[in-house]
Design an enzyme around this catalytic site. Structure first.
Site, short mmCIF file in Angstrom:
data_model
loop_
_atom_site.label_atom_id
_atom_site.label_comp_id
_atom_site.label_asym_id
_atom_site.label_seq_id
_atom_site.Cartn_x
_atom_site.Cartn_y
_atom_site.Cartn_z
N CYS A 185 -84.98 14.65 -57.31
CA CYS A 185 -84.44 15.83 -56.61
C CYS A 185 -85.28 16.08 -55.37
CB CYS A 185 -84.48 17.05 -57.54
SG CYS A 185 -83.76 18.54 -56.82
N CYS A 212 -85.89 19.72 -68.19
CA CYS A 212 -85.58 18.78 -67.10
C CYS A 212 -86.76 18.06 -66.49
CB CYS A 212 -84.86 19.45 -65.93
SG CYS A 212 -84.60 21.17 -66.05
N GLU A 266 -82.22 11.63 -67.48
CA GLU A 266 -82.26 12.31 -68.78
C GLU A 266 -80.97 13.05 -69.09
OE1 GLU A 266 -85.70 14.90 -69.01
OE2 GLU A 266 -86.77 13.49 -67.74
N CYS A 276 -76.33 18.49 -71.60
CA CYS A 276 -76.91 18.82 -70.30
C CYS A 276 -77.06 17.52 -69.51
CB CYS A 276 -78.26 19.49 -70.52
SG CYS A 276 -79.15 19.83 -68.99
N CYS A 293 -90.76 23.07 -60.93
CA CYS A 293 -89.84 22.12 -61.57
C CYS A 293 -90.40 20.70 -61.60
CB CYS A 293 -88.52 22.15 -60.83
SG CYS A 293 -87.28 21.06 -61.56
N CYS A 342 -88.58 22.81 -55.66
CA CYS A 342 -88.95 24.07 -56.33
C CYS A 342 -90.34 23.92 -56.98
CB CYS A 342 -87.90 24.46 -57.37
SG CYS A 342 -86.27 24.71 -56.66
N1 SAH Z 1 -80.91 22.01 -59.34
C1 SAH Z 1 -80.14 22.90 -60.17
C2 SAH Z 1 -80.02 22.38 -61.55
C3 SAH Z 1 -81.28 22.42 -62.37
S1 SAH Z 1 -80.91 23.47 -63.64
C4 SAH Z 1 -80.72 24.28 -60.07
O1 SAH Z 1 -81.73 24.46 -59.40
O2 SAH Z 1 -80.14 25.21 -60.61
C5 SAH Z 1 -82.35 23.79 -64.41
C6 SAH Z 1 -82.75 25.24 -64.41
O3 SAH Z 1 -84.08 25.29 -64.93
C7 SAH Z 1 -82.82 25.84 -63.02
O4 SAH Z 1 -82.55 27.22 -63.08
C8 SAH Z 1 -84.26 25.61 -62.67
O5 SAH Z 1 -84.67 26.45 -61.63
C9 SAH Z 1 -84.94 25.88 -63.98
N2 SAH Z 1 -86.25 25.25 -64.13
C10 SAH Z 1 -86.76 24.16 -63.54
N3 SAH Z 1 -88.01 23.92 -63.94
C11 SAH Z 1 -88.30 24.87 -64.83
C12 SAH Z 1 -89.44 25.17 -65.62
N4 SAH Z 1 -90.56 24.44 -65.53
N5 SAH Z 1 -89.38 26.22 -66.43
C13 SAH Z 1 -88.26 26.96 -66.51
N6 SAH Z 1 -87.16 26.76 -65.80
C14 SAH Z 1 -87.18 25.72 -64.96
#
Ligand code: SAH
Length: 345
Positions: free
Chosen positions: A110, A329, A90, A103, A117, A114
């Site tokens: 991944c 994402c 994406e 973006c 996510c 987390c």
């Molecule tokens: N792997 C990297 C890049 C992803 S950036 C990282 O962890 O930073 C995307 C951002 O959105 C990160 O801060 C991630 O923690 C956050 N994120 C992921 N899923 C999310 C969600 N469901 N709601 C809000 N933020 C989210």
């Protein structure tokens, strides 16, 4: 066969000179690649014999737009690009006052795990190559018919888990003879792979570093971010300080507010204490609901922000863009692959 877009500018220069061609040919090819071409024949001012020689070991590939949606609310455009091996990733283009921001994804899937996510649910399929990462910027810009002015590495994947390809991408996308986007206009977000943060710091660029913090104690953070068990908060904060010291840049901490998990007043107090006196900024993100996680959006976003500001921590709430097109994402890739499965079975 190698994607010509995977080569750094210096590698391309060497290749062209090894083929006995003059070096300005490399500049021409690099410029064509940065514009987005679909075949060698598109490089009209590059002689046929050189094009043929290149095509013996290299290919050029324009990722197919497998799906595209435009938000009716704010004009955000989301692309699902199909890579050469059939995997989809994406890319999102957002419009801000200062121009278009793209973006990009850095991995297919991944493996960071987390809890909140969507990108990590199916695990990591593979790393994206430098050229694949770059092609998102090039082909999104081409499709929009506009120049991209900012890049955020905040799509699918953990950029520092694909360090070599991501740094090669950064070198190419910032190159004056290519797409030419300044380091200050690029933000890389990481879940906190500490040794790589230090390596990035040693590169001494003006890249904006964003750290996904989401909790201020090891106990809370380890519960939602498995990476914290490898690199705890103290190590992470000291790497962040090192980055600031080496680059002079301010760091952004991302903090997704999840109802009942990390959004109380005492969580805000812990965060304010942790970041006190640091050259940083906190980006609060109301968590996006992902069906599988069961986590809910906090209702305390404004109070949380106010508390931080009262304690001299700079904080903003991230604007939610593209909420009608699953712009966050991992959501679209997942949805599409689920729909496909339904079709197949
Ligand atoms: N792997 C990297 C890049 C992803 S950036 C990282 O962890 O930073 C995307 C951002 O959105 C990160 O801060 C991630 O923690 C956050 N994120 C992921 N899923 C999310 C969600 N469901 N709601 C809000 N933020 C989210």
């Amino acid at each position: 066969m190698t994607d010509l877009l995977d080569l750094t500018y210096d590698e391309l220069k060497r290749l062209v000179s090894d083929m006995g061609e003059s070096s300005y040919r490399a500049d021409q090819i690099f410029a064509w690649l940065s514009k987005g071409i679909e075949s060698f024949d598109d490089m009209r001012n590059v002689g046929r014999s050189l094009r043929e020689k290149l095509s013996e070991n290299y290919f050029v590939y324009a990722p197919e737009i497998a799906f595209k949606a435009r938000s009716k609310i704010d004009g955000t455009v989301k692309y699902l690009f199909r890579l050469r091996d059939g995997n989809c990733i994406e890319t999102v283009v957002m419009r801000y006052e200062h121009g278009l921001s793209v973006c990009v994804s850095t991995q297919v899937g991944c493996r960071m795990g987390c809890a909140f996510c969507a990108s990590t649910i199916g695990g990591r399929v593979r790393n994206m190559t430098a050229g694949e990462i770059l092609s998102q910027v090039i082909f999104a810009s081409k499709d929009m018919g506009e120049r991209i002015s900012n890049i955020v590495l905040m799509g699918i994947g953990e950029p520092l888990d694909n360090f070599e390809n991501v740094t090669a991408f950064l070198k190419n996308v910032t190159h004056p003879k290519g797409v030419n986007i300044g380091w200050r206009h690029i933000s890389l977000s990481t879940c906190g792979i500490v040794p790589r943060i230090r390596e990035l710091a040693d590169m001494k660029t003006q890249l904006n570093l964003c750290i996904s913090l989401h909790a201020a104690t090891d106990e809370d953070r380890s519960r939602i971010m498995p990476i914290n068990k490898s690199y705890g908060i103290n190590e992470l904060i000291s790497a962040a300080r090192y980055y600031i010291e080496k680059t002079g840049r301010r760091i952004s901490f991302e903090y997704s507010l999840i109802k009942g998990v990390n959004d109380s007043k005492s969580h805000a107090a812990q965060l304010a204490r942790l970041l006190s006196g640091m050259k940083c900024h906190v980006n609060l993100i109301p968590v996006n609901k992902v069906k599988e996680t069961g986590l809910e959006k906090s209702v305390r976003v404004n109070e949380f922000k106010k508390y931080l500001e009262e304690h001299k921590i700079n904080a903003t709430v991230r604007r939610e863009l593209g909420s009608d097109i699953s712009a966050s994402c991992g959501q679209l890739r997942k949805r599409i692959s689920e729909e496909k499965q339904e079709e197949v079975f």
